[in-house]
Scaffold this motif. Structure first.
Motif, mmCIF file in Angstrom:
data_model
loop_
_atom_site.group_PDB
_atom_site.id
_atom_site.type_symbol
_atom_site.label_atom_id
_atom_site.label_comp_id
_atom_site.label_asym_id
_atom_site.label_seq_id
_atom_site.Cartn_x
_atom_site.Cartn_y
_atom_site.Cartn_z
ATOM 1 N N GLN A 41 0.825 -1.213 0.000
ATOM 2 C CA GLN A 41 0.000 0.000 0.000
ATOM 3 C C GLN A 41 0.858 1.262 0.000
ATOM 4 O OE1 GLN A 41 -2.522 -0.517 3.420
ATOM 5 N NE2 GLN A 41 -3.797 -2.071 2.448
ATOM 6 N N GLU A 42 1.952 1.245 0.760
ATOM 7 C CA GLU A 42 2.844 2.406 0.808
ATOM 8 C C GLU A 42 3.518 2.630 -0.550
ATOM 9 O OE1 GLU A 42 3.214 4.642 3.066
ATOM 10 O OE2 GLU A 42 2.043 3.721 4.656
ATOM 11 N N LEU A 43 3.901 1.567 -1.224
ATOM 12 C CA LEU A 43 4.502 1.693 -2.545
ATOM 13 C C LEU A 43 3.502 2.243 -3.553
ATOM 14 C CD1 LEU A 43 6.577 -1.622 -2.665
ATOM 15 C CD2 LEU A 43 7.521 0.686 -2.860
ATOM 16 N N VAL A 44 2.297 1.699 -3.530
ATOM 17 C CA VAL A 44 1.255 2.173 -4.446
ATOM 18 C C VAL A 44 0.990 3.663 -4.218
ATOM 19 C CG1 VAL A 44 -1.198 1.988 -5.020
ATOM 20 C CG2 VAL A 44 0.179 -0.080 -4.764
ATOM 21 N N ALA A 45 0.866 4.054 -2.955
ATOM 22 C CA ALA A 45 0.572 5.452 -2.633
ATOM 23 C C ALA A 45 1.724 6.374 -3.030
ATOM 24 C CB ALA A 45 0.277 5.591 -1.140
ATOM 25 N N ALA A 46 2.960 5.939 -2.788
ATOM 26 C CA ALA A 46 4.114 6.777 -3.120
ATOM 27 C C ALA A 46 4.245 6.971 -4.629
ATOM 28 C CB ALA A 46 5.388 6.150 -2.557
ATOM 29 N N LEU A 47 4.017 5.918 -5.392
ATOM 30 C CA LEU A 47 4.093 6.027 -6.850
ATOM 31 C C LEU A 47 2.945 6.875 -7.397
ATOM 32 C CD1 LEU A 47 5.080 2.341 -7.672
ATOM 33 C CD2 LEU A 47 6.528 4.359 -7.993
ATOM 34 N N ALA A 48 1.785 6.785 -6.768
ATOM 35 C CA ALA A 48 0.613 7.546 -7.231
ATOM 36 C C ALA A 48 0.820 9.048 -7.088
ATOM 37 C CB ALA A 48 -0.631 7.104 -6.471
ATOM 38 N N ARG A 49 1.711 9.441 -6.192
ATOM 39 C CA ARG A 49 1.965 10.868 -5.999
ATOM 40 C C ARG A 49 2.920 11.450 -7.045
ATOM 41 N NH1 ARG A 49 1.447 9.313 -0.392
ATOM 42 N NH2 ARG A 49 3.669 8.764 -0.260
ATOM 43 N N LEU A 50 3.548 10.592 -7.846
ATOM 44 C CA LEU A 50 4.476 11.071 -8.858
ATOM 45 C C LEU A 50 3.722 11.566 -10.089
ATOM 46 C CD1 LEU A 50 7.224 8.267 -8.741
ATOM 47 C CD2 LEU A 50 7.177 10.457 -7.516
ATOM 48 N N PRO A 51 4.266 12.547 -10.786
ATOM 49 C CA PRO A 51 3.606 13.034 -11.999
ATOM 50 C C PRO A 51 3.666 12.002 -13.121
ATOM 51 C CG PRO A 51 5.747 14.082 -11.711
ATOM 52 C CD PRO A 51 5.486 13.319 -10.457
ATOM 53 N N ALA A 52 2.620 11.969 -13.921
ATOM 54 C CA ALA A 52 2.560 11.022 -15.040
ATOM 55 C C ALA A 52 3.574 11.397 -16.115
ATOM 56 C CB ALA A 52 1.155 10.999 -15.625
ATOM 57 N N ARG A 53 4.061 10.383 -16.823
ATOM 58 C CA ARG A 53 4.944 10.586 -17.976
ATOM 59 C C ARG A 53 4.408 9.722 -19.128
ATOM 60 N NH1 ARG A 53 11.257 10.756 -16.622
ATOM 61 N NH2 ARG A 53 11.122 11.713 -18.692
ATOM 62 N N PRO A 54 3.361 10.182 -19.783
ATOM 63 C CA PRO A 54 2.686 9.357 -20.796
ATOM 64 C C PRO A 54 3.574 8.958 -21.961
ATOM 65 C CG PRO A 54 1.915 11.636 -20.855
ATOM 66 C CD PRO A 54 2.728 11.490 -19.622
ATOM 67 N N GLU A 55 4.667 9.681 -22.195
ATOM 68 C CA GLU A 55 5.576 9.339 -23.288
ATOM 69 C C GLU A 55 6.479 8.157 -22.941
ATOM 70 O OE1 GLU A 55 8.156 11.708 -20.585
ATOM 71 O OE2 GLU A 55 6.047 11.727 -21.169
ATOM 72 N N ALA A 56 6.563 7.801 -21.640
ATOM 73 C CA ALA A 56 7.462 6.742 -21.190
ATOM 74 C C ALA A 56 6.752 5.391 -21.167
ATOM 75 C CB ALA A 56 8.006 7.082 -19.806
ATOM 76 N N SER A 57 7.526 4.347 -20.983
ATOM 77 C CA SER A 57 6.980 2.986 -20.931
ATOM 78 C C SER A 57 6.282 2.729 -19.601
ATOM 79 C CB SER A 57 8.104 1.965 -21.115
ATOM 80 O OG SER A 57 8.711 2.082 -22.373
ATOM 81 N N PRO A 58 5.320 1.826 -19.597
ATOM 82 C CA PRO A 58 4.750 1.395 -18.316
ATOM 83 C C PRO A 58 5.789 0.587 -17.536
ATOM 84 C CG PRO A 58 3.905 0.039 -20.099
ATOM 85 C CD PRO A 58 4.689 1.145 -20.743
ATOM 86 N N GLY A 59 5.585 0.503 -16.225
ATOM 87 C CA GLY A 59 6.551 -0.207 -15.395
ATOM 88 C C GLY A 59 5.899 -1.206 -14.457
ATOM 89 N N GLU A 60 6.752 -2.063 -13.902
ATOM 90 C CA GLU A 60 6.332 -3.025 -12.878
ATOM 91 C C GLU A 60 7.310 -2.944 -11.712
ATOM 92 O OE1 GLU A 60 5.951 -6.965 -14.369
ATOM 93 O OE2 GLU A 60 4.068 -6.548 -15.425
ATOM 94 N N VAL A 61 6.776 -2.948 -10.515
ATOM 95 C CA VAL A 61 7.606 -2.878 -9.311
ATOM 96 C C VAL A 61 7.550 -4.208 -8.581
ATOM 97 C CG1 VAL A 61 7.843 -1.795 -7.032
ATOM 98 C CG2 VAL A 61 7.358 -0.387 -9.041
ATOM 99 N N ARG A 62 8.720 -4.693 -8.193
ATOM 100 C CA ARG A 62 8.863 -5.893 -7.374
ATOM 101 C C ARG A 62 9.570 -5.480 -6.083
ATOM 102 N NH1 ARG A 62 12.528 -9.102 -8.846
ATOM 103 N NH2 ARG A 62 11.571 -11.082 -8.186
ATOM 104 N N ALA A 63 9.111 -6.003 -4.969
ATOM 105 C CA ALA A 63 9.697 -5.615 -3.691
ATOM 106 C C ALA A 63 9.706 -6.787 -2.727
ATOM 107 C CB ALA A 63 8.927 -4.439 -3.088
#
Length: 216
Positions: free
Chosen positions: A105-127
């Motif tokens: 949940q903390e990772l999801v929330a922290a990433l959600a606060r970042l500005p979008a970069r629609p020109e970039a590739s989508p990503g996947e996070v592993r932790a």
């Protein structure tokens, strides 16, 4: 303590504290000084896809890598979060599951606060949570009464990476250990609070890394 001298009618009081108490106080003070500046080492658990480009700090508490390739935080999902703690950390299976869910949940929330970069590739996070050190409220209560410092820190170490969802290329990686600082005084009197603080900090630090310039 009252000492009665035979052959005399007067009574004197011993004003010197027992040596054992002084010795314990000095030992506890030394422990407080040592733990107050200690670093929880980052791990190399084998979880990440690549460790070769991670630059580790001199104190061993953090290592990071950021490639030049961007990813879009708005299209980056937290694919998995695992419990990779070796041995018995003194944490029940229920608390393990709760900590994993909280970290996600903390990772999801922290990433959600970042500005979008629609020109970039989508990503996947592993932790993965790789080390957990629970706090000891009893030890900290005793040391606080004696030397006014809760000496048992508690904390956690984690490994996190972001991959390009299309190519699988590692875009960012963080290995980090963290103790609860003295500024988080109350947390040291709760068994898992230092671990939770370390996980929250790791999520925030990883989000900052995703936005950071490439590692030199």
């Amino acid at each position: 303590m009252t000492i009665i001298h035979q052959g005399r009618n007067d009574m004197t009081t011993d004003t010197h504290p027992p040596r054992r108490i002084l010795g314990f106080a000095l030992a506890a003070l030394a422990l407080a000084a040592a733990t107050g500046c200690s670093t929880m080492p980052a791990t190399r658990n084998g979880y990440l896809s690549d460790y070769g480009r991670i630059v580790v700090q001199d104190d061993g508490g953090r290592g990071a890598f950021r490639s030049a390739a961007p990813i879009d935080p708005a299209r980056t999902r937290v694919a998995e979060v695992e419990w990779r703690v070796q041995g018995d950390a003194g944490v029940s299976s229920q608390d393990q599951a709760r900590l994993v869910a909280m970290f996600r949940q903390e990772l999801v929330a922290a990433l959600a606060r970042l500005p979008a970069r629609p020109e970039a590739s989508p990503g996947e996070v592993r932790a993965a949570i790789t080390t957990v050190k629970t706090g000891s409220p009893l030890v900290n209560a005793a040391s606080t009464l004696l030397i006014f410092v809760p000496v048992d820190e508690g904390g956690a170490a984690v490994e996190i990476e972001a991959l390009d969802a299309r190519s699988g290329q590692q875009i960012a990686a963080l290995v980090q250990g963290h103790h609860a600082p003295l500024s988080q005084f109350v947390a040291r009197f709760q068994t898992l609070a230092p671990t939770e603080l370390a996980l929250k900090k790791a999520a925030q630090d990883f989000a900052a890394l995703v936005q950071a310039p490439p590692t030199k």
